[in-house]
Design an enzyme around this catalytic site. Structure first.
Site, PDB file in Angstrom:
ATOM      1  N   THR A  49     -14.729 -10.774  24.855  1.00  0.00           N
ATOM      2  CA  THR A  49     -15.394  -9.876  26.287  1.00  0.00           C
ATOM      3  C   THR A  49     -16.150  -9.031  26.317  1.00  0.00           C
TER       4      THR A  49
ATOM      5  N   GLY B 131      -9.661  -6.016  19.145  1.00  0.00           N
ATOM      6  CA  GLY B 131      -8.619  -5.697  18.942  1.00  0.00           C
ATOM      7  C   GLY B 131      -8.868  -5.283  17.465  1.00  0.00           C
TER       8      GLY B 131
ATOM      9  N   GLU C 121      -6.864 -14.643  24.923  1.00  0.00           N
ATOM     10  CA  GLU C 121      -7.392 -16.210  24.745  1.00  0.00           C
ATOM     11  C   GLU C 121      -7.465 -16.961  25.709  1.00  0.00           C
TER      12      GLU C 121
HETATM   13  C1  LIG Z   1      -6.655 -19.201   7.992  1.00  0.00           C
HETATM   14  C2  LIG Z   1      -7.223 -17.829   8.517  1.00  0.00           C
HETATM   15  C3  LIG Z   1      -5.742 -17.239   9.096  1.00  0.00           C
HETATM   16  C4  LIG Z   1      -6.032 -15.896  10.453  1.00  0.00           C
HETATM   17  C5  LIG Z   1      -4.601 -15.909  10.760  1.00  0.00           C
HETATM   18  C6  LIG Z   1      -5.235 -15.645  12.729  1.00  0.00           C
HETATM   19  C7  LIG Z   1      -3.109 -15.430  13.518  1.00  0.00           C
HETATM   20  C8  LIG Z   1      -3.109 -16.161  14.829  1.00  0.00           C
HETATM   21  C9  LIG Z   1      -2.088 -15.807  15.748  1.00  0.00           C
HETATM   22  C10 LIG Z   1      -2.586 -15.879  16.714  1.00  0.00           C
HETATM   23  C11 LIG Z   1      -1.470 -14.512  17.549  1.00  0.00           C
HETATM   24  C12 LIG Z   1      -1.635 -13.105  17.955  1.00  0.00           C
HETATM   25  C13 LIG Z   1      -3.431 -12.372  17.958  1.00  0.00           C
HETATM   26  C14 LIG Z   1      -3.994 -12.551  19.238  1.00  0.00           C
HETATM   27  C15 LIG Z   1      -4.249 -11.063  19.065  1.00  0.00           C
HETATM   28  C16 LIG Z   1      -5.185 -10.932  20.692  1.00  0.00           C
HETATM   29  C17 LIG Z   1      -6.743 -11.973  20.673  1.00  0.00           C
HETATM   30  C18 LIG Z   1      -7.408 -11.662  21.852  1.00  0.00           C
HETATM   31  C19 LIG Z   1      -8.541 -12.619  21.134  1.00  0.00           C
HETATM   32  C20 LIG Z   1      -8.962 -12.943  22.599  1.00  0.00           C
HETATM   33  O1  LIG Z   1      -9.007 -12.745  23.702  1.00  0.00           O
HETATM   34  S1  LIG Z   1     -10.872 -13.826  22.340  1.00  0.00           S
HETATM   35  C21 LIG Z   1     -11.459 -13.872  23.718  1.00  0.00           C
HETATM   36  C22 LIG Z   1     -11.087 -15.132  24.999  1.00  0.00           C
HETATM   37  N1  LIG Z   1     -12.325 -15.679  25.491  1.00  0.00           N
HETATM   38  C23 LIG Z   1     -11.487 -16.832  25.796  1.00  0.00           C
HETATM   39  O2  LIG Z   1     -10.947 -17.635  26.010  1.00  0.00           O
HETATM   40  C24 LIG Z   1     -11.789 -16.509  27.217  1.00  0.00           C
HETATM   41  C25 LIG Z   1     -12.567 -18.438  28.075  1.00  0.00           C
HETATM   42  N2  LIG Z   1     -13.380 -18.961  28.590  1.00  0.00           N
HETATM   43  C26 LIG Z   1     -13.378 -19.877  28.325  1.00  0.00           C
HETATM   44  O3  LIG Z   1     -12.910 -20.430  27.313  1.00  0.00           O
HETATM   45  C27 LIG Z   1     -14.517 -20.685  28.992  1.00  0.00           C
HETATM   46  O4  LIG Z   1     -14.940 -20.128  29.685  1.00  0.00           O
HETATM   47  C28 LIG Z   1     -14.777 -22.268  29.899  1.00  0.00           C
HETATM   48  C29 LIG Z   1     -12.996 -21.756  30.814  1.00  0.00           C
HETATM   49  C30 LIG Z   1     -13.588 -22.448  28.915  1.00  0.00           C
HETATM   50  C31 LIG Z   1     -15.329 -22.026  30.867  1.00  0.00           C
HETATM   51  O5  LIG Z   1     -16.232 -22.241  30.230  1.00  0.00           O
HETATM   52  P1  LIG Z   1     -17.669 -23.360  30.872  1.00  0.00           P
HETATM   53  O6  LIG Z   1     -17.287 -22.653  32.481  1.00  0.00           O
HETATM   54  O7  LIG Z   1     -18.726 -22.514  29.600  1.00  0.00           O
HETATM   55  O8  LIG Z   1     -16.469 -24.584  30.575  1.00  0.00           O
HETATM   56  P2  LIG Z   1     -16.482 -25.237  31.661  1.00  0.00           P
HETATM   57  O9  LIG Z   1     -15.079 -25.628  32.606  1.00  0.00           O
HETATM   58  O10 LIG Z   1     -17.949 -25.544  32.289  1.00  0.00           O
HETATM   59  O11 LIG Z   1     -16.504 -26.835  30.798  1.00  0.00           O
HETATM   60  C32 LIG Z   1     -17.983 -27.176  30.159  1.00  0.00           C
HETATM   61  C33 LIG Z   1     -16.870 -28.423  28.802  1.00  0.00           C
HETATM   62  O12 LIG Z   1     -16.589 -28.021  27.900  1.00  0.00           O
HETATM   63  C34 LIG Z   1     -15.333 -28.300  27.825  1.00  0.00           C
HETATM   64  N3  LIG Z   1     -14.745 -26.812  27.243  1.00  0.00           N
HETATM   65  C35 LIG Z   1     -14.795 -25.860  27.569  1.00  0.00           C
HETATM   66  N4  LIG Z   1     -13.886 -24.821  26.548  1.00  0.00           N
HETATM   67  C36 LIG Z   1     -13.808 -25.785  25.303  1.00  0.00           C
HETATM   68  C37 LIG Z   1     -13.084 -25.381  24.642  1.00  0.00           C
HETATM   69  N5  LIG Z   1     -12.920 -24.594  23.588  1.00  0.00           N
HETATM   70  N6  LIG Z   1     -13.077 -26.300  22.887  1.00  0.00           N
HETATM   71  C38 LIG Z   1     -13.569 -27.865  23.471  1.00  0.00           C
HETATM   72  N7  LIG Z   1     -14.303 -27.880  25.240  1.00  0.00           N
HETATM   73  C39 LIG Z   1     -14.388 -26.816  25.728  1.00  0.00           C
HETATM   74  C40 LIG Z   1     -14.528 -28.568  28.902  1.00  0.00           C
HETATM   75  O13 LIG Z   1     -13.669 -29.661  28.735  1.00  0.00           O
HETATM   76  C41 LIG Z   1     -16.234 -28.878  29.140  1.00  0.00           C
HETATM   77  O14 LIG Z   1     -15.714 -30.412  29.081  1.00  0.00           O
HETATM   78  P3  LIG Z   1     -16.460 -31.651  29.961  1.00  0.00           P
HETATM   79  O15 LIG Z   1     -17.535 -31.091  30.950  1.00  0.00           O
HETATM   80  O16 LIG Z   1     -15.533 -31.530  31.439  1.00  0.00           O
HETATM   81  O17 LIG Z   1     -16.299 -32.515  28.913  1.00  0.00           O
HETATM   82  C1  LIG Z   2      -4.583  -7.354  24.627  1.00  0.00           C
HETATM   83  C2  LIG Z   2      -5.419  -7.749  24.599  1.00  0.00           C
HETATM   84  C3  LIG Z   2      -6.159  -8.195  23.449  1.00  0.00           C
HETATM   85  C4  LIG Z   2      -7.284  -8.778  23.931  1.00  0.00           C
HETATM   86  N1  LIG Z   2      -8.018  -9.142  22.373  1.00  0.00           N
HETATM   87  C5  LIG Z   2      -9.212  -9.703  22.865  1.00  0.00           C
HETATM   88  C6  LIG Z   2     -10.125  -9.438  21.528  1.00  0.00           C
HETATM   89  O1  LIG Z   2      -9.694  -9.419  20.752  1.00  0.00           O
HETATM   90  N2  LIG Z   2     -11.254 -10.002  21.876  1.00  0.00           N
HETATM   91  C7  LIG Z   2     -12.284 -10.495  23.537  1.00  0.00           C
HETATM   92  O2  LIG Z   2     -12.572 -10.810  22.927  1.00  0.00           O
HETATM   93  N3  LIG Z   2     -11.444 -10.022  23.630  1.00  0.00           N
HETATM   94  C8  LIG Z   2      -9.930  -9.772  23.368  1.00  0.00           C
HETATM   95  N4  LIG Z   2      -9.439 -10.106  25.498  1.00  0.00           N
HETATM   96  C9  LIG Z   2      -9.968  -9.983  26.707  1.00  0.00           C
HETATM   97  C10 LIG Z   2      -8.742 -11.583  26.960  1.00  0.00           C
HETATM   98  O3  LIG Z   2      -9.681 -12.285  26.197  1.00  0.00           O
HETATM   99  C11 LIG Z   2      -9.899 -11.171  28.626  1.00  0.00           C
HETATM  100  O4  LIG Z   2      -9.061 -10.625  29.275  1.00  0.00           O
HETATM  101  C12 LIG Z   2      -9.237 -12.922  29.207  1.00  0.00           C
HETATM  102  O5  LIG Z   2     -10.151 -13.540  28.659  1.00  0.00           O
HETATM  103  C13 LIG Z   2      -9.498 -12.858  30.819  1.00  0.00           C
HETATM  104  O6  LIG Z   2     -11.293 -12.734  30.821  1.00  0.00           O
HETATM  105  P1  LIG Z   2     -10.857 -11.424  31.989  1.00  0.00           P
HETATM  106  O7  LIG Z   2     -10.350  -9.787  31.584  1.00  0.00           O
HETATM  107  O8  LIG Z   2     -12.374 -11.530  32.307  1.00  0.00           O
HETATM  108  O9  LIG Z   2      -9.991 -11.738  33.588  1.00  0.00           O
HETATM  109  P2  LIG Z   2     -10.746 -12.466  34.711  1.00  0.00           P
HETATM  110  O10 LIG Z   2     -11.967 -13.604  33.692  1.00  0.00           O
HETATM  111  O11 LIG Z   2     -12.015 -11.296  35.246  1.00  0.00           O
HETATM  112  O12 LIG Z   2     -10.026 -13.138  35.295  1.00  0.00           O
HETATM  113  C14 LIG Z   2      -9.171 -12.477  36.257  1.00  0.00           C
HETATM  114  C15 LIG Z   2      -8.566 -13.066  37.445  1.00  0.00           C
HETATM  115  O13 LIG Z   2      -9.891 -13.641  37.872  1.00  0.00           O
HETATM  116  C16 LIG Z   2      -9.112 -15.072  37.802  1.00  0.00           C
HETATM  117  N5  LIG Z   2     -10.137 -16.409  37.642  1.00  0.00           N
HETATM  118  C17 LIG Z   2     -11.566 -16.088  36.325  1.00  0.00           C
HETATM  119  N6  LIG Z   2     -11.705 -17.145  36.840  1.00  0.00           N
HETATM  120  C18 LIG Z   2     -11.613 -18.037  37.305  1.00  0.00           C
HETATM  121  C19 LIG Z   2     -11.838 -18.934  37.584  1.00  0.00           C
HETATM  122  N7  LIG Z   2     -12.588 -19.586  37.403  1.00  0.00           N
HETATM  123  N8  LIG Z   2     -10.449 -19.852  38.405  1.00  0.00           N
HETATM  124  C20 LIG Z   2      -9.673 -18.828  38.727  1.00  0.00           C
HETATM  125  N9  LIG Z   2      -9.453 -18.567  39.074  1.00  0.00           N
HETATM  126  C21 LIG Z   2     -10.326 -17.376  38.464  1.00  0.00           C
HETATM  127  C22 LIG Z   2      -8.514 -15.459  36.761  1.00  0.00           C
HETATM  128  O14 LIG Z   2      -6.977 -16.679  36.560  1.00  0.00           O
HETATM  129  C23 LIG Z   2      -7.335 -13.742  36.727  1.00  0.00           C
HETATM  130  O15 LIG Z   2      -6.359 -14.147  37.458  1.00  0.00           O
HETATM  131  C24 LIG Z   2      -8.205  -9.251  24.798  1.00  0.00           C
HETATM  132  C25 LIG Z   2      -7.073  -8.327  26.361  1.00  0.00           C
HETATM  133  C26 LIG Z   2      -6.015  -7.770  26.005  1.00  0.00           C
HETATM  134  C27 LIG Z   2      -5.396  -8.175  27.306  1.00  0.00           C
END
Ligand SMILES: CCCCCCCCCC/C=C\CCCCCCCC(=O)SCCNC(=O)CCNC(=O)[C@H](O)C(C)(C)COP(=O)(O)OP(=O)(O)OC[C@H]1O[C@@H](n2cnc3c(N)ncnc32)[C@H](O)[C@@H]1OP(=O)(O)O
Ligand SMILES: Cc1cc2nc3c(=O)[nH]c(=O)nc-3n(C[C@H](O)[C@H](O)[C@H](O)COP(=O)(O)OP(=O)(O)OC[C@H]3O[C@@H](n4cnc5c(N)ncnc54)[C@H](O)[C@@H]3O)c2cc1C
Length: 536
Positions: A22, A61, A304
């Site tokens: 992010t 994080g 996530e």
């Molecule tokens: C053994 C090791 C042990 C380790 C232990 C780990 C313990 C974990 C515990 C977990 C619990 C708590 C801790 C967590 C603490 C906080 C962590 C937070 C970390 C983060 O937040 S990381 C950042 C997260 N960010 C996101 O998730 C971003 C979200 N956005 C997206 O995923 C994409 O931008 C999108 C929304 C999917 C859109 O992207 P895009 O425009 O490129 O995609 P399209 O919509 O056009 O779709 C394209 C095509 O791709 C398919 N697709 C999209 N995503 C996926 C995917 N993830 N997997 C598979 N396929 C995917 C989608 O379906 C489309 O397919 P189609 O064209 O329809 O066939």
């Molecule tokens: C506690 C915490 C821990 C985190 N840890 C990590 C980490 O370890 N690593 C990491 O990489 N990131 C991490 N993140 C970031 C997190 O993954 C992002 O905040 C999350 O993916 C949302 O993206 P954004 O904040 O840019 O919100 P945005 O994507 O800007 O979303 C803002 C608003 O816009 C709307 N929106 C956006 N796109 C669309 C769409 N296509 N259609 C409709 N509505 C839409 C959303 O629904 C939302 O209401 C963490 C966040 C938090 C809060």
């Protein structure tokens, strides 16, 4: 050999990492990320750069002061071509001094709603060079001369997120078990009000409204634990297929992981908040742990993958499945019910009847979305605009689909496991399945009235079933939360401790406050007294 290089060092904690995807300007839209990794064939290095302020990584994080390495997601450029986002493992701090390396700007992003121990950070690169093998090359590669070898499946780049989303469902089960344990134990200790003048104040756990607030959290913990286990098994199966090059089941896993992560986090956050509010003022104390627990669960609605965006991902899959099924093509197991074209059956107030009802709701909502989109497109609206105008309904369809998956999985898994349980335990678990199912039928009765043959008398009967279940579960409630077997040190709660000494613990915690160190706080002399004397 990259795994041989990095994994052992990570396992023995020489490498402390985080996932830096992010940025200030982008979290959801990954293809819009701005950090660049440009390959230099002369030195066989990648040059990492943050060209703008919005390109700074923001949120990872542990990034601020803990991590010395991170996985950086950047736009890969080679031979003048942008190949899209790819992961790189990057050292950002000296392993001895922990100082940020030259060309690396890293720091803390500041106070947050909760998760205060996570030191979420920012990270910027100023033409920071890393060796070619920093690019994680399991899926795509860049050869020494800069030739890009594309992944057999571009979506594999997103694989990490599927894994965490799968884990989060089970996490929510755990957080709900903590919230339910604290609130139900407190409700057994707390006595309040005198509905019957000639009887002592009752336990607040005997108020049916209190049971309505809390028992769903208890039942949801079990529902999410069971669903999380099913989802994990599915993840393992899909990953095994991916390893042998078969990606056919990945789209279904992505779709179901998205909606389950979204629905379980939203439910967990709202139910933990209900647990807090059910404990009155003491639930508002930090020492109860409920406010912190709410902060942790509500964060999961964002991280996530923000919940709305994920529900729309599932909706994308449901709409495609509807279109595919309408052409007679087979659908994935979790979406196959969409093609049930049989007449709407007579409503049955049974578990199977309610589960079938939710499938009807989901299929009906998906069909309505497809019809609305088709109608708008025929009127000349672009598909993207038609999608956006239908998106509120698409999210609702996704939620209904997710609920149908949870209901069916919870019922099936408990029924399967019940044979090996003692009859009393099986009975109690079936009561939780029944409560969970009837609770959601009542919560979504409007949808059931729209898409099934449920009638008013059925709804009245369901309400009575629900209230009877609250009464049946009440005697086992404390035993059910004790069965989570959460130690006091883990609960970290003045209200949820096993010994029930809530008032003594509340006072003990209060007296620890530095504000109680002296009888007259220095604020009196610095502010109050001068104010009272008109000197401020
Ligand atoms: C053994 C090791 C042990 C380790 C232990 C780990 C313990 C974990 C515990 C977990 C619990 C708590 C801790 C967590 C603490 C906080 C962590 C937070 C970390 C983060 O937040 S990381 C950042 C997260 N960010 C996101 O998730 C971003 C979200 N956005 C997206 O995923 C994409 O931008 C999108 C929304 C999917 C859109 O992207 P895009 O425009 O490129 O995609 P399209 O919509 O056009 O779709 C394209 C095509 O791709 C398919 N697709 C999209 N995503 C996926 C995917 N993830 N997997 C598979 N396929 C995917 C989608 O379906 C489309 O397919 P189609 O064209 O329809 O066939
Ligand atoms: C506690 C915490 C821990 C985190 N840890 C990590 C980490 O370890 N690593 C990491 O990489 N990131 C991490 N993140 C970031 C997190 O993954 C992002 O905040 C999350 O993916 C949302 O993206 P954004 O904040 O840019 O919100 P945005 O994507 O800007 O979303 C803002 C608003 O816009 C709307 N929106 C956006 N796109 C669309 C769409 N296509 N259609 C409709 N509505 C839409 C959303 O629904 C939302 O209401 C963490 C966040 C938090 C809060």
């Amino acid at each position: 050999e990259q795994q041989e290089k990095w994994v052992p060092r990570a396992v023995n904690m020489e490498i402390i990492g985080t996932y830096a995807q992010t940025e200030l300007g982008h979290g959801t839209f990954l293809r819009g990320l701005e950090t660049t990794a440009t390959y230099d064939p002369n030195t066989e290095e990648f040059v990492l750069n943050s060209p703008t302020l919005t390109a700074y990584k923001w949120w990872p994080g542990g990034l601020a002061h803990t991590a010395n390495h991170c996985v950086v997601v950047a736009q890969l450029h080679s031979k003048g071509v942008n190949h899209g986002v790819h992961p790189f493992i990057v050292q950002i701090r000296d392993e001895d001094t922990h100082m940020p390396l030259p060309g690396v700007k890293v720091g803390e992003i500041g106070p947050k709603l909760s998760f205060s121990t996570a030191n979420n950070g920012f990270l910027g690169f100023d033409n920071f060079r890393v060796p070619r093998d920093s690019m994680l090359m399991k899926n795509a590669q860049v050869l020494k001369d800069g030739t890009y070898v594309k992944s057999r499946l571009s979506k594999l780049t997103y694989g990490t997120m599927v894994f965490i989303r799968v884990m989060i469902v089970t996490d929510m089960a755990y957080y709900l078990s903590v919230g339910a344990t604290i609130a139900i134990r407190y409700s057994a200790v707390r006595h309040q009000s005198k509905p019957k003048e000639n009887e002592p104040e009752p336990q607040i756990l005997d108020y049916v409204t209190q049971q309505h607030k809390l028992f769903i959290a208890l039942a949801s913990s079990h529902a999410f634990r069971v669903t999380g286990q099913w989802l994990w098994t599915t993840f393992v199966r899909v990953n095994k297929a991916l390893t042998s090059g078969n990606a056919d089941t990945l789209p279904e896993l992505h779709a179901v992981a998205c909606c389950l992560k979204a629905v379980t986090t939203r439910d967990a956050a709202s139910m933990v908040e209900a647990c807090r509010m059910s404990c009155g003022g003491h639930g508002y104390m930090t020492s109860s742990y409920l406010p912190i627990l709410y902060g942790i669960t509500t964060a999961a609605c964002t991280y996530e993958g923000e919940n709305t965006v994920l529900l729309l991902q599932t909706a994308r899959s449901l709409v495609k499945a509807w279109q595919k099924g309408s052409k007679g093509k087979p659908l994935s197991p979790t979406e196959a019910y969409l093609m049930d074209k049989s007449p709407v059956p007579k409503w049955e107030n049974t578990l199977d009847g309610i589960i079938a009802g939710f499938r009807r709701v989901s299929a009906g909502k998906v069909q309505d979305c497809v019809s609305k989109i088709d109608k708008l497109v025929k009127m000349g609206t672009s598909y993207e605009d038609a999608w956006n105008q239908t998106s509120v309904r698409l999210v609702a369809a996704s939620e209904a689909h997710s609920r149908a998956v949870i209901l069916a999985t919870f019922r099936a898994e408990v029924s399967r496991a019940a044979a090996a349980l003692s009859p009393p335990l099986a009975r109690v678990l079936h009561q939780l399945v029944h409560l969970y199912t009837v609770y959601w039928a009542l919560e979504r009765v409007g949808d059931l009235l729209l898409y099934t043959s449920i009638a008013e008398r059925d709804v009245q009967e369901l309400q009575q079933q629900y209230e009877d279940l609250l009464q049946k579960i009440r005697p086992n409630t404390v035993g059910l939360v004790d069965a989570f077997d959460l130690r006091d040190e883990i609960l970290n709660s003045t209200l949820g401790a096993y010994d029930g000494r809530v008032y003594e613990r509340l006072m003990e915690e209060a007296l620890k406050s530095p504000l109680n160190a002296e009888p007259v706080n220095q604020s009196f002399h610095k502010y109050l007294k001068p104010f009272m004397q008109g000197k401020l």
